[in-house]
Write an enzyme that holds these catalytic residues in place. Structure first.
Site, PDB file in Angstrom:
ATOM      1  N   GLU A  65     -16.625 -24.436 -13.059  1.00 54.64           N
ATOM      2  CA  GLU A  65     -16.421 -23.253 -12.222  1.00 54.64           C
ATOM      3  C   GLU A  65     -17.230 -23.472 -10.944  1.00 54.64           C
ATOM      4  O   GLU A  65     -18.445 -23.327 -10.936  1.00 54.64           O
ATOM      5  CB  GLU A  65     -16.896 -21.992 -12.962  1.00 54.64           C
ATOM      6  CG  GLU A  65     -16.142 -21.692 -14.241  1.00 54.64           C
ATOM      7  CD  GLU A  65     -14.725 -21.191 -14.001  1.00 54.64           C
ATOM      8  OE1 GLU A  65     -14.279 -21.151 -12.828  1.00 54.64           O
ATOM      9  OE2 GLU A  65     -14.052 -20.841 -14.983  1.00 54.64           O
ATOM     10  N   CYS A  71     -19.406 -16.838  -5.741  1.00 49.21           N
ATOM     11  CA  CYS A  71     -18.423 -17.908  -5.554  1.00 49.21           C
ATOM     12  C   CYS A  71     -17.085 -17.375  -5.064  1.00 49.21           C
ATOM     13  O   CYS A  71     -16.245 -18.143  -4.591  1.00 49.21           O
ATOM     14  CB  CYS A  71     -18.234 -18.691  -6.850  1.00 49.21           C
ATOM     15  SG  CYS A  71     -17.718 -17.671  -8.241  1.00 49.21           S
TER      16      CYS A  71
END
Length: 466
Positions: free
Chosen positions: A211, A245
C-alpha cells in the site's frame, strides 16, 4: 543468527499446530476481544496519537478507531461465508471429478506499518490477517512511538507472542525482519521503501501487499459546483495535516473557475480552522523535523519559482507547524508538482483543455487516488476512460478509503494488491485448488499414452469441439 529468528520459528510451529485449521468461531472470538479492547481503551488511543503529532480526538475517532472497528465488524459478520469452500463447474472432459476452492491461511505474516495513521494502518491489516487464520509479526513505525507502545501493550494483553507479536525499533529492525521467509508481507509506506520491501521479499519468493502512495491529482472542470468542491478539497487536503496517502496533491482547475475556486477555498479554510491555526486544537502537526523541513522546502521552492501565496506558508520549526497553505498558479517545474507532498500545502494550476490535464496526469506515475469535480458525464467519462488510478472519487475526496465494501490499493508505483474487508481477507489467504477423481475408469485415461490412432482421434475431437 537473525535476532527475530526464534520469534519467527515459534510462530511457524504454533501456526501448524494450533492456528492453521482454526474455525470461523475461534477467529471471530479473537476479533471480538480485539474490538472490546479498542472500545474500552478509546481515550488511551486518542491520547497516544495526540502525543505523536497533535491529532485531534475527532480525527482519531473517525480515521483511526472507527475504520478498524468497521474492519472487525465486516470480518466477523462475513467470515463464515468467506471461509466456505467454493464449488466450481465441471467441464465435460472432467466428468467424474469434483472441483472446488479451499481458502487456507498463508501462514506467518509480517505487517510493516507507517506513522501517518499509526493505529489504523497497523491494526487494520492485522484484523485481516487474523480473520484469514494467520500468525503475525507486527512492526509499527518508530516515528509514532506513543501509539506504537500502546499497540504493543494491547497485543500483549490479547495474544500470546507465538500467535501475534509487536516488534519495536527503527529501520534496522525492519531490515532484519525482511530477511526471514515470511509467508506474506503487508507493507504500507512510500514507493521508495516499497521497492526495498519487494526486493527483500523476492529473495524468499514471499507474496506481498504494497500500500504505497503517489501524486493524487484533482480535476475541477468548468461545470463543477465550486462551493462543494472547495469544502471537500479543504477536508481532503488538510485532514491529518495532509499526511495521508490519499491526500489531495495538485489541483487542476478550469481557467474560467480558477478565481472563484481560490476565493471559496480561502473561505472554507477559515471556517475549518478559524482564527490562528497554530492555536487551533483541530489542526494537527507534521510528524517530525525531517518531514517538516521536506514539506517546508517544497513550499518555499514553489514560491521562489513564481507561485502566489493565497494563504499560509508560515512555519514554526520547534512545533513542527506548517500553516495550512494554498498556492496559486504554481509553475509545473516546481518540485511540489512533481512528487507526493504529504503535508498541508495545496498547489493550484489552471487549464483550458481537458485533454492537456489528462496528458499531464498520464505523464506521471499512476496515482493511488484521482479526484474529479464535474457535473457533466462527458468530462467525467473522458477522464476515467483515459487515466488509471488505484481509487477514484467523483465530487468528493478521501472518503473512498473509508467505504468498507470497496477494495483499497494502488496500481503499479502506487501499490500492489488490495485491502479492506473481503479483499483484505484474500490478501492473507491462499486459494487452494482442489480436484477429486472418481475410482476406476476415468475419461482422462482416454488420452493416456500410448498415442494410438484412436487416442489421436479423441484428442482431435477435444481440441475442435470440447
Amino acid at each position: 543468527m537473525n535476532p527475530y529468528q526464534t520469534i519467527f520459528e515459534d510462530q511457524q510451529k504454533h501456526f501448524l499446530k494450533e492456528i492453521k485449521n482454526s474455525t470461523a468461531k475461534e477467529r471471530i472470538a479473537k476479533l471480538k476481544k480485539l474490538r472490546s479492547w479498542i472500545f474500552s481503551h478509546r481515550q488511551e488511543i486518542r491520547n497516544a496519537v495526540y502525543k505523536d503529532f497533535k491529532k485531534p480526538a475527532v480525527g482519531v475517532d473517525l480515521s483511526e478507531i472507527k475504520v478498524v472497528l468497521n474492519e472487525i465488524d465486516v470480518a466477523t459478520g462475513n467470515l463464515k461465508k468467506w471461509m466456505k469452500p467454493k464449488k466450481v463447474p465441471t467441464p465435460i472432459t472432467f466428468l467424474g471429478t469434483k472441483s472446488w476452492i479451499e481458502y487456507e491461511a498463508k501462514g506467518v505474516a509480517l505487517i510493516l506499518a507507517p506513522w501517518n495513521f499509526p493505529f489504523q494502518l497497523t491494526i487494520g491489516p492485522l484484523v485481516s490477517a487474523i480473520a484469514a487464520g494467520n500468525c503475525a509479526v507486527v512492526k509499527p513505525s518508530e516515528m509514532s512511538e506513543h501509539t506504537s507502545d500502546l499497540m504493543k501493550s494491547m497485543i500483549s494483553d490479547l495474544f500470546d507472542e507465538s500467535e501475534v507479536t509487536v516488534v519495536l525499533g527503527d529501520y534496522k529492525v525492519s531490515e532484519s525482519l525482511l530477511k526471514l521467509p515470511f509467508d506474506h508481507i503487508f507493507f504500507t509506506g512510500s514507493p521508495q521503501v516499497g521497492k526495498i520491501v519487494m526486493n527483500a521479499a523476492a529473495k524468499n519468493l514471499t507474496s506481498v501487499t504494497l500500500e504505497l502512495g503517489g501524486q493524487n491529482p484533482v480535476v475541477v472542470d468548468e461545470t463543477a459546483r465550486i462551493k462543494d468542491a472547495a469544502k471537500r478539497l479543504i477536508y481532503g487536503k488538510f485532514m491529518n495535516n495532509g499526511q495521508s496517502c490519499v491526500s489531495v496533491n495538485t489541483v487542476y482547475v478550469h481557467k474560467s473557475k480558477q478565481d472563484e475556486l481560490v476565493t471559496e477555498l480561502k473561505s472554507e479554510l477559515s471556517k475549518a480552522f478559524p482564527g490562528d491555526a497554530f492555536k487551533n486544537e483541530d489542526y494537527a502537526r507534521t510528524i517530525n523535523e525531517k518531514h517538516f523541513q521536506r514539506v517546508k522546502n517544497l513550499s518555499v521552492d514553489a514560491v521562489e519559482k513564481g507561485a502566489e501565496i493565497i494563504t499560509g506558508s508560515t512555519f514554526d520549526e520547534e512545533d513542527c507547524y506548517i500553516a495550512p497553505t494554498i498556492l496559486n498558479n504554481v509553475p509545473r517545474e516546481a518540485n511540489i508538482c512533481n512528487e507526493e507532498i504529504f503535508g498541508p500545502v495545496m498547489p493550484i494550476q489552471s487549464y483550458e483543455n481537458i485533454e492537456d490535464v489528462v496528458s499531464e496526469i498520464n505523464n506521471k506515475e499512476k496515482p493511488l487516488a484521482l479526484y474529479v469535480f464535474s457535473q457533466t458525464k462527458k468530462n467525467i467519462n473522458y477522464i476515467l476512460k483515459n487515466t488509471s488510478s488505484g481509487t477514484t472519487a467523483i465530487n468528493e475526496t478521501t472518503w473512498q478509503f473509508g467505504q468498507k465494501h470497496l477494495p483499497f490499493g494502488g496500481v503499479n508505483s502506487s501499490g500492489m494488491g488490495k485491502s479492506h474487508g473481503h479483499h483484505g481477507f484474500m490478501a492473507f489467504t491462499n486459494e487452494r485448488s482442489m480436484l477429486k477423481q472418481k475410482n476406476g475408469f476415468t475419461i482422462a485415461q482416454l488420452v493416456h499414452p500410448p498415442y494410438t490412432k484412436s487416442v489421436k482421434w479423441i484428442v482431435d475431437l477435444i481440441v475442435k469441439y470440447l
